[in-house]
Write an enzyme that holds these catalytic residues in place. Structure first.
Site, short mmCIF file in Angstrom:
data_model
loop_
_atom_site.label_atom_id
_atom_site.label_comp_id
_atom_site.label_asym_id
_atom_site.label_seq_id
_atom_site.Cartn_x
_atom_site.Cartn_y
_atom_site.Cartn_z
NE ARG A 5 -15.38 23.29 -0.57
CZ ARG A 5 -15.57 24.48 -1.43
NH1 ARG A 5 -16.73 24.83 -1.87
NH2 ARG A 5 -14.26 25.09 -1.55
CE LYS A 33 -17.20 11.99 -15.01
NZ LYS A 33 -17.50 13.31 -15.28
CE LYS A 50 -19.00 19.23 -8.59
NZ LYS A 50 -19.21 18.22 -9.57
CG ASN A 57 -11.02 26.61 2.14
OD1 ASN A 57 -10.98 26.00 3.09
ND2 ASN A 57 -12.27 26.83 1.59
N GLY A 58 -6.90 27.16 0.70
CA GLY A 58 -5.91 27.95 -0.38
C GLY A 58 -4.69 27.44 -0.17
CG HIS A 76 -0.36 5.54 -35.23
ND1 HIS A 76 0.36 5.39 -36.43
CD2 HIS A 76 -1.70 5.67 -35.88
CE1 HIS A 76 -0.24 5.67 -37.42
NE2 HIS A 76 -1.46 5.95 -37.09
O1 M6R Z 1 -15.92 23.35 -11.92
P1 M6R Z 1 -15.27 23.07 -13.14
O2 M6R Z 1 -16.35 22.86 -13.93
O3 M6R Z 1 -14.41 24.29 -13.28
O4 M6R Z 1 -14.21 21.76 -12.67
C1 M6R Z 1 -13.25 21.53 -13.45
C2 M6R Z 1 -12.97 19.95 -13.12
O5 M6R Z 1 -12.18 20.00 -12.03
C3 M6R Z 1 -14.04 18.82 -13.03
O6 M6R Z 1 -14.85 18.84 -14.23
C4 M6R Z 1 -13.45 17.38 -12.57
O7 M6R Z 1 -12.87 17.07 -13.78
C5 M6R Z 1 -14.65 16.64 -12.31
N1 M6R Z 1 -14.21 15.74 -11.19
C6 M6R Z 1 -14.88 15.46 -13.34
O8 M6R Z 1 -15.92 14.56 -13.10
#
Ligand code: M6R
Length: 606
Positions: A28, A485, A601, A99-100, A504
């Site tokens: 995470r 990525k 994550k 968490n939060g 542009h």
């Molecule tokens: O869990 P989610 O699909 O809602 O997450 C969205 C983004 O945080 C996630 O796609 C993030 O951009 C990734 N690290 C991209 O690889």
């Protein structure tokens, strides 16, 4: 983001469970780690540090047997990563992990300071812990103290709490931050997500907002607003093997290789007689026929998947679609009404901004549909309807197979809506579905078999500090994902540009040797792309072209040709190639592929 684990059981293996659970939560993203455990003499002690689980392991060596404990991986928000800011926090009476974000922590801290409390960390969590201590000291009992505390907290929290005078109970509470209770034999668990528990159990309850759980080795009681409630038992379809590397060097590489199977798994239950069929998902098809506008709202990669969805719904179903970044959508007073469908795309189903966007859309009267990978997640639970993607657990921070299944599922849904709206006939729908279900996974497999060719090219990118992706139409949308990525795991600055937009402004950045990755899979735009490639070439760029029509292009320095597949679905194997480019560039640079710096994550806070 932060992770939570807790164990209470009849076997004295709390430390093993906590450490293994914390390792499973590493994906995470985190910067510090800690545990609070009872020893055989029922004494509560805390060990915590900035750094990795391996560092904590050294520090807890020889801690002895324990029947109960809580652990945490922290992703710093309030206060830098340090031993003192790590969780657990508490007092001689109790320890908590959180968490939060507690939004009213400053005024609570002031109030508690006036009452004589002192603080050692910079965290909002310590404030929640001291507030709990305050109510505990008023001798209201553990449960009442927890209730009074959470009534005072504003913001989001998932909390696991142990009291020093009760070595057999963990309390858990949640609001806007996921928390589950794992069900074991002679043991129960707490975790921020099920992947942390798969080595012990697949059965769990998902807490809902406002729930407080009282978890003991042999019973779990859940309350909401003081009344005992029942939550439905859920069983994860994933096993612990799915959440392991399975012989690959990294989770990311394993997950890219899982794409063909994940697409088939996601589409199979929704195809009958080679036509899309969402009856098992109980989608309201009359509503789908009636909608006048579609909004796809998401973050990061999921938002980029939404862009592909936009292309499909607009081109084939003739529906106007806006794709919006959830963190913008939620504060921009979007114009939506009951004739609109809002699709929230999310792998985790817990992304704070996407969840807020979903709630806003519901408030405004729109129908909502979640496209979600994690079963029982908050977005899945709160959306009017849900379509699960069956990618299996995605552990690497960089989202890969989730993108493939999200784009595939959006495409299948677009085919269904096109049929419903009589924009295409059954024959075309069947052909399209066949291409998606049969040809696309095969095309991805073929690109995976050519990984060494892609790796060789990535060797060149690894030396660069800037890189540009260009494309038009769907290829521009794909460029956005390729660029995200690459930058998130290799730390190379990269930008995605609609190829026609280069002149542009951005073309001034093109200089001798600057790498440009050009995507060209749309025949109507080959000529335009060839001109754009020439433009950057004549300014010194070194161009790598990814295309399904090599013979149409003369100017690129390197070409990766995508094997024959219908042009409307070429984006799927191209996405795999882009993911492999990012992966190999990152490994070549020696980066931590699965856990890139500063990233988490699942982004469960704003
Ligand atoms: O869990 P989610 O699909 O809602 O997450 C969205 C983004 O945080 C996630 O796609 C993030 O951009 C990734 N690290 C991209 O690889």
């Amino acid at each position: 983001m932060c992770g939570i684990i807790g164990y209470v059981g009849k076997e004295a293996n709390a430390l093993d469970v906590l450490l293994k659970g914390l390792s499973s939560l590493e994906y995470r993203g985190y910067d510090s780690v800690g545990v609070a455990m009872f020893d055989r003499m029922h004494r509560l002690s805390t060990v915590k540090c900035a750094g990795r689980v391996a560092e904590l392991e050294k520090r807890v060596q020889g801690s002895g047997d324990s029947y109960c404990g809580i652990g945490h991986t922290r992703w710093a928000t309030h206060g830098a990563p340090s031993d003192i800011n790590s969780h657990p926090h508490g007092s001689a009476n109790l320890q908590i992990v959180h968490n939060g974000i507690i939004e009213n922590y400053a005024c609570l801290k002031k109030e508690l300071t006036e009452l004589g409390y002192t603080f050692v960390s910079d965290t909002d969590t310590e404030v929640a812990a001291k507030l709990l201590d305050y109510y505990y000291m008023k001798r209201r009992g553990h449960f009442d103290a927890v209730c009074e505390t959470i009534e005072r907290l504003e913001g989001s929290y998932a909390l696991a709490i142990v009291f020093a005078d009760d070595s057999g109970t963990i309390y858990a509470a949640r609001k806007d931050s996921p928390l589950i209770i794992g069900i074991g034999e002679d043991a129960n668990y707490i975790a921020s997500d099920i992947t942390a528990l798969l080595f012990k159990t697949r059965d769990y309850y998902s807490l809902e907002d406002g729930d407080i759980a009282c978890v003991k080795a042999d019973c779990i009681s859940i309350y909401n607003k003081g009344i005992e409630v029942k939550r439905e038992k859920q069983t994860a379809k994933w096993d612990h093997v799915a959440a392991e590397k399975g012989g690959y060097d990294h989770f990311m590489l394993k997950e890219i290789h899982e794409e063909p199977e994940a697409i088939i798994r996601t589409l199979r239950p929704r195809i009958k007689d080679m036509l899309p069929d969402f009856s098992a998902d109980k989608l309201d098809e009359d509503a789908l026929k009636r909608i006048s506008r579609l909004h796809i709202v998401a973050c990061g990669t999921a938002m980029h998947a939404g862009l592909i969805g936009k292309f499909m719904f607009e081109k084939y179903a003739g529906l106007p679609v806006s794709v919006e970044i959830a963190s913008e959508f939620r504060y921009n007073d979007p114009i939506i009404d009951e004739n609109d469908l809002v699709i929230i795309v999310s792998q985790s189903g817990e992304t704070a901004d996407s969840l807020a966007a979903l709630r806003l859309a519901k408030e405004k009267g729109a129908s909502t549909l979640g496209i979600v990978n994690v079963i029982g997640s908050t977005i899945a639970n709160e959306a009017h309807s849900v379509l699960y993607t069956y990618a299996g657990p995605e552990i690497a921070v960089a989202s890969t197979k989730a993108y493939s299944v999200q784009t595939s599922l959006l495409t299948l849904l677009a085919i269904r809506v096109s049929l419903l709206r009589s924009r295409i006939d059954e024959k075309e729908a069947r052909e399209f579905t066949h291409e998606l279900y049969v040809d696309a996974p095969r095309a991805i497999k073929e690109m995976l078999e050519r990984a060494s060719e892609i790796k060789a090219l990535a060797g060149n990118f690894a030396k660069s500090e800037d890189l540009f992706f260009i494309g038009r139409g769907k290829d521009y949308y794909l460029s956005c994902e390729g660029s995200l990525k690459l930058k998130e795991i290799s730390y190379i600055h990269s930008e995605a540009y609609a190829a026609g937009e280069l002149k542009h402004g951005t073309i001034s950045l093109i200089d001798d040797g600057v790498p440009v990755i050009a995507l060209a899979t749309e025949s109507r735009l080959y000529g335009k792309m060839e001109s754009n490639i020439r433009e950057v070439k004549s300014r010194g760029a070194e161009v790598t072209l990814i295309t399904n029509a090599e013979s149409e292009f003369k100017s690129a320095d390197h070409v990766i040709d995508i094997l024959p597949i219908s042009e409307r679905l070429a984006f799927l194997p191209v996405a795999t190639v882009l993911q492999l480019i990012a992966y190999f560039t990152s490994t070549e640079r020696g980066c931590d592929v699965d856990k890139p710096r500063n990233l988490a994550k699942s982004v469960t806070v704003e």
